[in-house]
Design an enzyme around this catalytic site. Structure first.
Site, PDB file in Angstrom:
ATOM      1  N   CYS A 139      89.986  -3.273  30.582  1.00  0.00           N
ATOM      2  CA  CYS A 139      88.746  -3.420  31.344  1.00  0.00           C
ATOM      3  C   CYS A 139      87.736  -4.184  30.480  1.00  0.00           C
ATOM      4  CB  CYS A 139      88.230  -2.021  31.658  1.00  0.00           C
ATOM      5  SG  CYS A 139      86.694  -1.986  32.598  1.00  0.00           S
ATOM      6  N   HIS A 190      97.753  11.026  46.875  1.00  0.00           N
ATOM      7  CA  HIS A 190      98.251  10.853  45.502  1.00  0.00           C
ATOM      8  C   HIS A 190      97.981   9.455  44.954  1.00  0.00           C
ATOM      9  CE1 HIS A 190     101.270  14.444  45.953  1.00  0.00           C
ATOM     10  NE2 HIS A 190     100.030  14.823  45.721  1.00  0.00           N
TER      11      HIS A 190
HETATM   12  P1  OAD Z   1     110.710  14.675  47.345  1.00  0.00           P
HETATM   13  O1  OAD Z   1     111.594  13.711  46.656  1.00  0.00           O
HETATM   14  O2  OAD Z   1     110.396  15.946  46.656  1.00  0.00           O
HETATM   15  O3  OAD Z   1     111.328  15.055  48.752  1.00  0.00           O
HETATM   16  C1  OAD Z   1     111.792  14.055  49.616  1.00  0.00           C
HETATM   17  C2  OAD Z   1     112.229  14.700  50.906  1.00  0.00           C
HETATM   18  O4  OAD Z   1     112.587  13.666  51.795  1.00  0.00           O
HETATM   19  C3  OAD Z   1     113.444  15.618  50.763  1.00  0.00           C
HETATM   20  O5  OAD Z   1     113.149  16.877  51.338  1.00  0.00           O
HETATM   21  C4  OAD Z   1     114.539  14.908  51.577  1.00  0.00           C
HETATM   22  O6  OAD Z   1     115.361  15.817  52.294  1.00  0.00           O
HETATM   23  C5  OAD Z   1     113.717  14.079  52.531  1.00  0.00           C
HETATM   24  N1  OAD Z   1     114.390  12.868  53.030  1.00  0.00           N
HETATM   25  C6  OAD Z   1     115.329  12.109  52.419  1.00  0.00           C
HETATM   26  N2  OAD Z   1     115.696  11.086  53.232  1.00  0.00           N
HETATM   27  C7  OAD Z   1     114.957  11.201  54.363  1.00  0.00           C
HETATM   28  C8  OAD Z   1     114.882  10.464  55.577  1.00  0.00           C
HETATM   29  N3  OAD Z   1     115.623   9.379  55.815  1.00  0.00           N
HETATM   30  N4  OAD Z   1     114.003  10.885  56.530  1.00  0.00           N
HETATM   31  C9  OAD Z   1     113.231  11.991  56.322  1.00  0.00           C
HETATM   32  N5  OAD Z   1     113.277  12.715  55.197  1.00  0.00           N
HETATM   33  C10 OAD Z   1     114.125  12.333  54.225  1.00  0.00           C
HETATM   34  O7  OAD Z   1     109.378  13.865  47.735  1.00  0.00           O
HETATM   35  P2  OAD Z   1     107.954  14.435  48.130  1.00  0.00           P
HETATM   36  O8  OAD Z   1     108.044  15.742  48.822  1.00  0.00           O
HETATM   37  O9  OAD Z   1     107.225  13.328  48.797  1.00  0.00           O
HETATM   38  O10 OAD Z   1     103.821  13.214  43.426  1.00  0.00           O
HETATM   39  O11 OAD Z   1     107.312  14.659  46.693  1.00  0.00           O
HETATM   40  C11 OAD Z   1     105.987  15.116  46.622  1.00  0.00           C
HETATM   41  C12 OAD Z   1     105.343  14.555  45.381  1.00  0.00           C
HETATM   42  O12 OAD Z   1     106.171  14.840  44.240  1.00  0.00           O
HETATM   43  C13 OAD Z   1     105.220  13.050  45.349  1.00  0.00           C
HETATM   44  O13 OAD Z   1     104.084  12.565  46.043  1.00  0.00           O
HETATM   45  C14 OAD Z   1     105.115  12.757  43.886  1.00  0.00           C
HETATM   46  C15 OAD Z   1     106.246  13.642  43.422  1.00  0.00           C
HETATM   47  O14 OAD Z   1     106.239  14.039  42.114  1.00  0.00           O
HETATM   48  C16 OAD Z   1     103.236  12.651  42.368  1.00  0.00           C
HETATM   49  O15 OAD Z   1     103.771  11.759  41.722  1.00  0.00           O
HETATM   50  C17 OAD Z   1     101.896  13.231  42.043  1.00  0.00           C
END
Ligand code: OAD
Length: 238
Positions: free
Chosen positions: A145, A114
């Protein structure tokens, strides 16, 4: 405490999400109080948002640059970097995160699907992305730019194609063990990587709650990444 049994011939594909950086103090997106509680995706993370209000977009990413610059890797990042040193080419880290905490922990075989918070690029010409730690908040104007185009964050926004999908799917095809850490399993295509890997690999999830795509995982380890990973991935346990 469980550990991951791991054969010398195994190839590991790790997918990380915002949860792996949560214990470093960086907000996730969809947890309560997360980034998408305070900003709307359509205001700061789409090509339309950029055309409509680039100042607001840069305000959002400048704030995130400031937070990420001050953050330190946690035990989860460090455990993954240690494992990479041991597995070398048998390790592939694909992160959805745009922070640089994996690199700060020492990871080298890392792919940012990303984009990267500390890179920018021109929205008009073919100048390659470049390192950029600047904050573009008022009173600073929008960066330009030399071609006259606007400099934008090097981030994959909603409606854009993630970086390096060929490279990612080649690594998914090779893997025998797929581990997703701290990702809610809601954003495609990353949410479907486990489905692809599951045809030939063991699939594992690590995080405090089951992800939306939990049915794709053979095993789920519930807990914080920084608390579980050092033991789960400890070299002595492989
Ligand atoms: P999310 O915010 O959707 O999910 C975060 C996850 O991390 C949740 O399932 C939590 O349960 C978990 N979590 C929280 N604390 C934690 C810890 N200490 N250890 C392990 N897990 C923990 O974030 P992503 O799945 O990364 O994209 O989101 C995916 C994409 O959506 C991102 O890359 C971004 C966002 O919109 C773009 O901006 C294109």
């Amino acid at each position: 405490m469980p550990n991951l049994s791991f054969a010398p011939t195994d190839h590991l594909f790790v997918l990380t999400g915002a949860g792996v950086s949560a214990e470093s103090g960086l907000s996730t997106f969809r947890d309560s109080g997360g980034l998408w509680d305070n900003y709307r995706i359509e205001d700061v993370a789409t090509p339309d948002a950029w055309h409509r209000d680039p100042h607001l977009v840069w305000h959002f990413y400048s704030k995130r640059r400031r937070a990420a610059a001050a953050a330190k890797p946690n035990p989860a990042h460090l455990a993954l970097a240690a494992l990479e040193r041991s597995l070398a080419d048998r390790f592939f880290l694909c992160t959805q995160n745009v922070d640089n905490l994996h690199e700060k922990a020492g990871s080298q075989r890392i792919h940012h699907m990303h984009g990267e918070l500390f890179k920018s690029r021109c929205d008009s010409c073919s100048r390659p992305p470049f390192q950029d730690t600047s904050l573009y908040e008022p009173p600073a104007g929008l960066p330009r730019c030399t071609c006259g185009g606007k400099i934008r964050p090097h981030i994959c926004w909603f409606g854009e194609i993630p970086f390096g999908l060929d490279r990612i799917f080649a690594a998914l095809d090779r893997c025998t063990l797929f581990v997703a850490i701290g990702t809610s399993g809601t954003v495609e295509p990353a949410a479907s990587f486990a489905a692809h890997a599951k045809r030939h690999a063991r699939t594992i999830y690590v995080g405090p709650e089951p992800p939306s795509n939990q049915f794709l995982f053979d095993e789920i380890f519930l807990g914080k990444a920084g608390e579980l990973l050092p033991t789960l991935l400890a070299l002595g346990n492989i």
